[in-house]
Design an enzyme around this catalytic site. Structure first.
Site, PDB file in Angstrom:
ATOM      1  N   ASP A  22       0.772  -1.250   0.000  1.00 23.22           N
ATOM      2  CA  ASP A  22       0.000   0.000   0.000  1.00 23.22           C
ATOM      3  C   ASP A  22       0.806   1.304   0.000  1.00 23.22           C
ATOM      4  OD1 ASP A  22      -1.491  -2.179   0.813  1.00 23.22           O
ATOM      5  OD2 ASP A  22      -2.298  -1.212   2.616  1.00 23.22           O
ATOM      6  N   THR A  82      -0.607   0.169   7.388  1.00 21.56           N
ATOM      7  CA  THR A  82      -1.086   1.331   6.652  1.00 21.56           C
ATOM      8  C   THR A  82      -1.657   2.448   7.520  1.00 21.56           C
ATOM      9  OG1 THR A  82      -1.273   0.316   4.550  1.00 21.56           O
ATOM     10  CG2 THR A  82      -2.953   1.938   5.016  1.00 21.56           C
TER      11      THR A  82
HETATM   12  C1  FRU Z   1      -3.874  -3.794   2.523  1.00 29.23           C
HETATM   13  C2  FRU Z   1      -3.298  -4.201   3.866  1.00 29.23           C
HETATM   14  C3  FRU Z   1      -3.758  -3.269   4.967  1.00 29.23           C
HETATM   15  C4  FRU Z   1      -2.691  -3.426   6.006  1.00 29.23           C
HETATM   16  C5  FRU Z   1      -1.457  -3.576   5.164  1.00 29.23           C
HETATM   17  C6  FRU Z   1      -0.411  -4.498   5.731  1.00 29.23           C
HETATM   18  O1  FRU Z   1      -3.111  -4.273   1.458  1.00 29.23           O
HETATM   19  O2  FRU Z   1      -3.628  -5.537   4.161  1.00 29.23           O
HETATM   20  O3  FRU Z   1      -5.059  -3.561   5.450  1.00 29.23           O
HETATM   21  O4  FRU Z   1      -2.615  -2.335   6.872  1.00 29.23           O
HETATM   22  O5  FRU Z   1      -1.881  -4.077   3.905  1.00 29.23           O
HETATM   23  O6  FRU Z   1       0.760  -4.496   4.967  1.00 29.23           O
END
Ligand code: FRU
Length: 538
Positions: A22, A82
């Protein structure tokens, strides 16, 4: 292994090596764009997640910095996940992000820049009161509680953020309130919740003005006539609802509620997830960033030493119909255009292939306008296709003649067409309107087995009274094919790994396979230079 350095993109965002997912905390602050991202410093598969950090003055060329948030405290020791940046009063940035704590519970933490006079904001500090928010309260699941949004100020002058969560087994954007951005209390209702799905990842909440592509700052006063958008990530895609932020109830109220989540609008109908937007105060626009994963195998990713890119940042705004978001690559990407070819007044009859020559077909930007000559031959639209558009794209593929279409673009094709990727349209007649199907068919994109090669697709409405031209813009960047149909009404991001790309050149064509002729009043294509993406260390 057949993996090759030639699949590495030349102008999409990625670090020199390792895994990314992300986009996190994008912001414009004191003349600099910041992009953070979910990053594994130790390898090219997901794990050990910290916040990678890069800075830019143009959103295209990036300087790589040391990770901004690392796993150092009990409340993020199992991962710095994230989150979002907010610029607080007094021009002070703050980031709230999810930490996986010692017990792998998801909690929300805050960091502040150590020194706001460092133009790059290299170092971020964690105050002692972390975590700020714990997964405590009715109906919460401590393993499904993450990805806080950028903050905004409500009618009572207090800060708000939303957090993605599973609430009593369903999905919710939970609402939290604070006076000082540090002490938070949960509001007794959600910003929005739905029993049509389970966990929502990466909620994004922002204001837009119908038919106006200037962006709005969510914590400034919201002008009359503004709408709000709630974006959520689920089912491997980013979906959104348009509605209003009702100040009395302090909730998001969608204009339409569809019980079947397959019918929810999507930010992108291809490989695009966990997107996050921010208000760019330099140019007065809203920009959205999304993550595009590899579609080769994990073994390939280990061999390549890298995995994951971010799509080209897009300006995002609301159509004047107040229903649909429009997106367009930020204009800064055009600074990479070099050799140009341009053709006017082409006509494509059924079966025609127009060879687009004279540019680098591996790194290109292509813009084509298709003008319909007859609409009467459009085939009837079947609404049941909306429930599984990819299935319809497989059945009505580029070789299947229709009344109007398929017409479009073939990219990354081998000489004998054994390998090729097509991006094309078909026009269907519905009750009072026309529906345009846009597909990006990857099924012949590579001779290599074990790749994920779907036929992506989506539909948009087309008003023949107002328009007779359907535009296509496609950015080709080695293993990335990023397309914008109908002036940004429909986007499809895709990854492809053709063998011919390793061995030499590829070809590009405009084509028509529909029974009615389409005109091409204008076709322009450019070679794209390599950008400076994280090659320099700051
Ligand atoms: C989305 C996610 C988020 C999380 C992050 C972990 O791709 O699963 O929900 O915070 O990636 O890397």
């Amino acid at each position: 292994s057949i993996v090759s350095t030639k699949y590495r993109t030349a102008y999409h965002f990625q670090p020199p090596k390792n895994w990314i997912n992300d986009p996190n905390g994008p912001m414009y602050y004191n003349g600099i764009y910041h992009q953070f991202y979910q990053y594994n410093p130790n390898g090219s598969l997901w794990g050990n997640i910290v916040w990678g950090h890069s800075v830019s003055t143009d959103l295209i060329n990036w300087i790589r910095l040391e990770p901004a948030i690392e796993r150092t405290i009990p409340s993020d020791i199992n991962g710095c996940w994230t989150g979002s940046a907010t610029i607080l009063k007094g021009n002070r940035p703050a980031i709230i992000y999810t930490g996986a704590d010692t017990e792998k519970r998801q909690v929300q933490n805050i960091v502040f820049p150590k020194n706001v006079s460092d133009p790059y904001l290299r170092e971020w500090i964690k105050p002692d009161n972390n975590p700020l928010i714990q997964p405590i309260g009715q109906g919460l699941n401590s393993g499904q509680f993450r990805d806080p949004t950028t903050g905004w100020i409500g009618p009572d002058g207090l800060w708000r953020i939303a957090v993605g969560a599973e609430l009593n087994g369903y999905s919710a954007a939970l609402l939290y309130k604070s006076e000082d951005f540090v002490n938070w209390t949960r509001v007794d209702h959600s910003l929005y919740s739905s029993n049509a799905s389970t966990m929502w990842e990466c909620p994004d909440f922002f204001a837009v003005l119908p038919g106006n592509n200037s962006g709005l700052d969510l914590s400034a006063a919201i002008p009359n006539g503004a709408k709000h958008v709630l974006k959520m990530s689920l089912d491997n895609c980013d979906k959104y609802m348009v509605g209003v932020y009702d100040l009395k109830s302090d909730t998001f109220v969608p204009d339409t509620i569809l019980d079947d989540r397959r019918l929810w609008s999507r930010i992108d109908y291809g490989n695009y997830y966990a997107s996050k937007s921010f208000f760019d105060s330099k140019r007065g626009r809203r920009i959205i960033w999304g993550w595009t994963n590899e579609t080769d195998s994990s073994l390939d990713d280990v061999a390549k030493g890298w995995a994951g890119i971010h799509a080209i940042p897009r300006t995002i705004w609301l159509d004047s119909n107040s229903k649909q978001l429009l997106q367009w690559p930020v204009e800064e990407v055009e600074s990479l255009r070099s050799e140009e070819v341009s053709h006017q007044g082409l006509e494509l009859k059924q079966g025609d292939l127009f060879d687009i020559k004279g540019i680098d077909t591996l790194q290109a930007d292509v813009e084509i306008d298709f003008e319909l000559t007859s609409i009467d031959s459009a085939d009837p639209f079947d609404p049941s296709w909306l429930l599984d558009i990819e299935k319809h794209c497989r059945e009505a593929d580029a070789s299947v003649h229709g009344g109007v279409g398929p017409f479009g673009l073939v990219v990354l094709a081998s000489d004998n067409m054994e390998e090729h990727t097509s991006v094309h349209f078909r026009v269907y007649k519905s009750q009072e309107k026309y529906m345009v199907l846009m597909c990006s068919d990857l099924r012949k994109s590579s001779l290599r087995p074990e790749l994920y090669t779907p036929a992506y697709g989506g539909f948009f409405e087309f008003d023949l009274e107002k328009e007779s031209t359907i535009s296509l813009r496609t950015l080709i960047d080695r293993s990335a094919v990023e397309s914008f149909g109908g002036g940004g009404r429909l986007c499809i991001m895709a990854r492809v790994y053709p063998v011919t790309l390793i061995n030499g050149g590829t070809r590009m064509y405009a084509f028509n396979n529909g029974t009615s002729t389409v005109k091409v009043p204008q076709l322009k294509a450019w070679s794209m230079r390599r950008a400076q993406v994280n090659v320099k260390k700051g």
